[in-house]
Design a protein around this motif. Structure first.
Motif, PDB file in Angstrom:
ATOM      1  N   PHE A  68       0.890  -1.317  -0.136  1.00  0.00           N
ATOM      2  CA  PHE A  68      -0.135   0.065  -0.063  1.00  0.00           C
ATOM      3  C   PHE A  68       0.807   1.206   0.130  1.00  0.00           C
ATOM      4  CE2 PHE A  68      -3.645  -2.171   2.420  1.00  0.00           C
ATOM      5  CZ  PHE A  68      -3.838  -3.159   1.512  1.00  0.00           C
ATOM      6  N   THR A  69       0.443   2.329  -0.532  1.00  0.00           N
ATOM      7  CA  THR A  69       0.935   3.402  -0.545  1.00  0.00           C
ATOM      8  C   THR A  69       0.031   4.662  -0.408  1.00  0.00           C
ATOM      9  OG1 THR A  69       2.999   2.704  -2.383  1.00  0.00           O
ATOM     10  CG2 THR A  69       2.501   5.089  -1.937  1.00  0.00           C
ATOM     11  N   ILE A  70       0.456   5.502   0.707  1.00  0.00           N
ATOM     12  CA  ILE A  70      -0.637   6.708   1.120  1.00  0.00           C
ATOM     13  C   ILE A  70       0.145   7.855   0.505  1.00  0.00           C
ATOM     14  CG2 ILE A  70       0.876   6.913   3.342  1.00  0.00           C
ATOM     15  CD1 ILE A  70      -1.918   7.581   4.365  1.00  0.00           C
ATOM     16  N   SER A  71      -0.619   8.664  -0.005  1.00  0.00           N
ATOM     17  CA  SER A  71      -0.198  10.065  -0.823  1.00  0.00           C
ATOM     18  C   SER A  71      -1.205  11.077  -0.770  1.00  0.00           C
ATOM     19  CB  SER A  71       0.183   9.714  -2.220  1.00  0.00           C
ATOM     20  OG  SER A  71      -1.015   9.457  -2.884  1.00  0.00           O
ATOM     21  N   ARG A  72      -0.606  12.280  -0.817  1.00  0.00           N
ATOM     22  CA  ARG A  72      -1.829  13.462  -0.961  1.00  0.00           C
ATOM     23  C   ARG A  72      -1.578  14.328  -1.970  1.00  0.00           C
ATOM     24  NH1 ARG A  72       3.165  15.366   0.732  1.00  0.00           N
ATOM     25  NH2 ARG A  72       3.412  17.333   1.518  1.00  0.00           N
ATOM     26  N   ASP A  73      -2.387  14.997  -2.281  1.00  0.00           N
ATOM     27  CA  ASP A  73      -2.519  16.040  -3.267  1.00  0.00           C
ATOM     28  C   ASP A  73      -2.830  17.403  -2.844  1.00  0.00           C
ATOM     29  OD1 ASP A  73      -3.153  17.816  -5.321  1.00  0.00           O
ATOM     30  OD2 ASP A  73      -4.129  16.182  -6.690  1.00  0.00           O
ATOM     31  N   ASN A  74      -1.794  18.335  -2.440  1.00  0.00           N
ATOM     32  CA  ASN A  74      -2.123  19.514  -1.865  1.00  0.00           C
ATOM     33  C   ASN A  74      -3.058  20.193  -2.582  1.00  0.00           C
ATOM     34  OD1 ASN A  74      -0.614  19.323   0.510  1.00  0.00           O
ATOM     35  ND2 ASN A  74       1.289  19.608  -0.358  1.00  0.00           N
ATOM     36  N   THR A  75      -2.770  20.537  -3.743  1.00  0.00           N
ATOM     37  CA  THR A  75      -3.518  21.290  -4.712  1.00  0.00           C
ATOM     38  C   THR A  75      -5.143  21.097  -4.656  1.00  0.00           C
ATOM     39  OG1 THR A  75      -1.917  21.650  -6.484  1.00  0.00           O
ATOM     40  CG2 THR A  75      -4.173  22.471  -6.998  1.00  0.00           C
ATOM     41  N   ASN A  76      -5.448  19.781  -4.731  1.00  0.00           N
ATOM     42  CA  ASN A  76      -6.977  19.404  -4.673  1.00  0.00           C
ATOM     43  C   ASN A  76      -7.370  18.738  -3.374  1.00  0.00           C
ATOM     44  OD1 ASN A  76      -7.395  19.694  -7.455  1.00  0.00           O
ATOM     45  ND2 ASN A  76      -5.968  17.879  -7.857  1.00  0.00           N
ATOM     46  N   GLN A  77      -6.598  18.886  -2.236  1.00  0.00           N
ATOM     47  CA  GLN A  77      -6.689  18.602  -0.816  1.00  0.00           C
ATOM     48  C   GLN A  77      -7.443  17.357  -0.917  1.00  0.00           C
ATOM     49  OE1 GLN A  77      -6.260  20.620   2.017  1.00  0.00           O
ATOM     50  NE2 GLN A  77      -4.949  21.321   0.225  1.00  0.00           N
ATOM     51  N   MET A  78      -6.825  16.250  -1.542  1.00  0.00           N
ATOM     52  CA  MET A  78      -7.146  14.868  -1.644  1.00  0.00           C
ATOM     53  C   MET A  78      -6.119  14.006  -0.901  1.00  0.00           C
ATOM     54  SD  MET A  78     -10.186  14.429  -3.151  1.00  0.00           S
ATOM     55  CE  MET A  78     -10.054  12.699  -3.721  1.00  0.00           C
ATOM     56  N   MET A  79      -6.529  12.863  -0.471  1.00  0.00           N
ATOM     57  CA  MET A  79      -5.763  11.968   0.163  1.00  0.00           C
ATOM     58  C   MET A  79      -6.050  10.588  -0.531  1.00  0.00           C
ATOM     59  SD  MET A  79      -4.765  10.508   4.018  1.00  0.00           S
ATOM     60  CE  MET A  79      -6.384   9.662   4.583  1.00  0.00           C
ATOM     61  N   TYR A  80      -4.912   9.812  -0.642  1.00  0.00           N
ATOM     62  CA  TYR A  80      -4.979   8.389  -1.586  1.00  0.00           C
ATOM     63  C   TYR A  80      -4.609   7.391  -0.772  1.00  0.00           C
ATOM     64  CZ  TYR A  80      -6.079  11.860  -5.257  1.00  0.00           C
ATOM     65  OH  TYR A  80      -6.418  12.929  -6.009  1.00  0.00           O
TER      66      TYR A  80
END
Length: 125
Positions: A68-80
């Motif tokens: 599993f890999t957790i990540s974030r998108d600061n621009t769209n305020q999303m976490m995956y």
């Protein structure tokens, strides 16, 4: 007030992949710790992975390491949560959660103030 909404769950065969998403609204995430938990039937909520929104540092449960890999998108305020090599034991409802100024090493559900409604992941054998 922080609101979290998960998406991306579904049915997948063992060995397959899914990517879960967590969208937030409300306060800026910059000072938050964001995490994924999961809960299988009859079990308590289990920590899966966490990310520090400010510096991007991550932590994984042993069951998630290497798959599993957790990540974030600061621009769209999303976490995956990218989940690969899925196993039937990964079947659970997956929740995103958040805590202001928390730690990615906090693995107890009670440590987190905000929760999404959950998304079901089912892995068939």
């Amino acid at each position: 007030q922080v609101q979290l909404v998960e998406s991306g769950g579904g049915l997948v065969q063992a060995g397959g992949s899914l990517r879960l998403s967590c969208a937030r609204s409300g306060d800026s995430f910059i000072h938050y710790t964001m995490v994924w938990f999961r809960q299988a039937p009859g079990n308590g909520r289990e920590y899966v992975a966490g990310i520090n929104w400010h510096d991007g540092s991550t932590n994984y449960a042993d069951s998630a390491k290497g798959r599993f890999t957790i990540s974030r998108d600061n621009t769209n305020q999303m976490m995956y949560l990218q989940m690969n090599s899925l196993k039937p034991d990964d079947t659970a409802v997956y929740y995103c959660a958040a805590k202001y100024a928390g730690s990615i090493y906090s693995t107890a559900p009670d440590d987190y103030n905000y929760w999404g409604q959950g998304t079901q992941v089912t892995v068939s054998s």
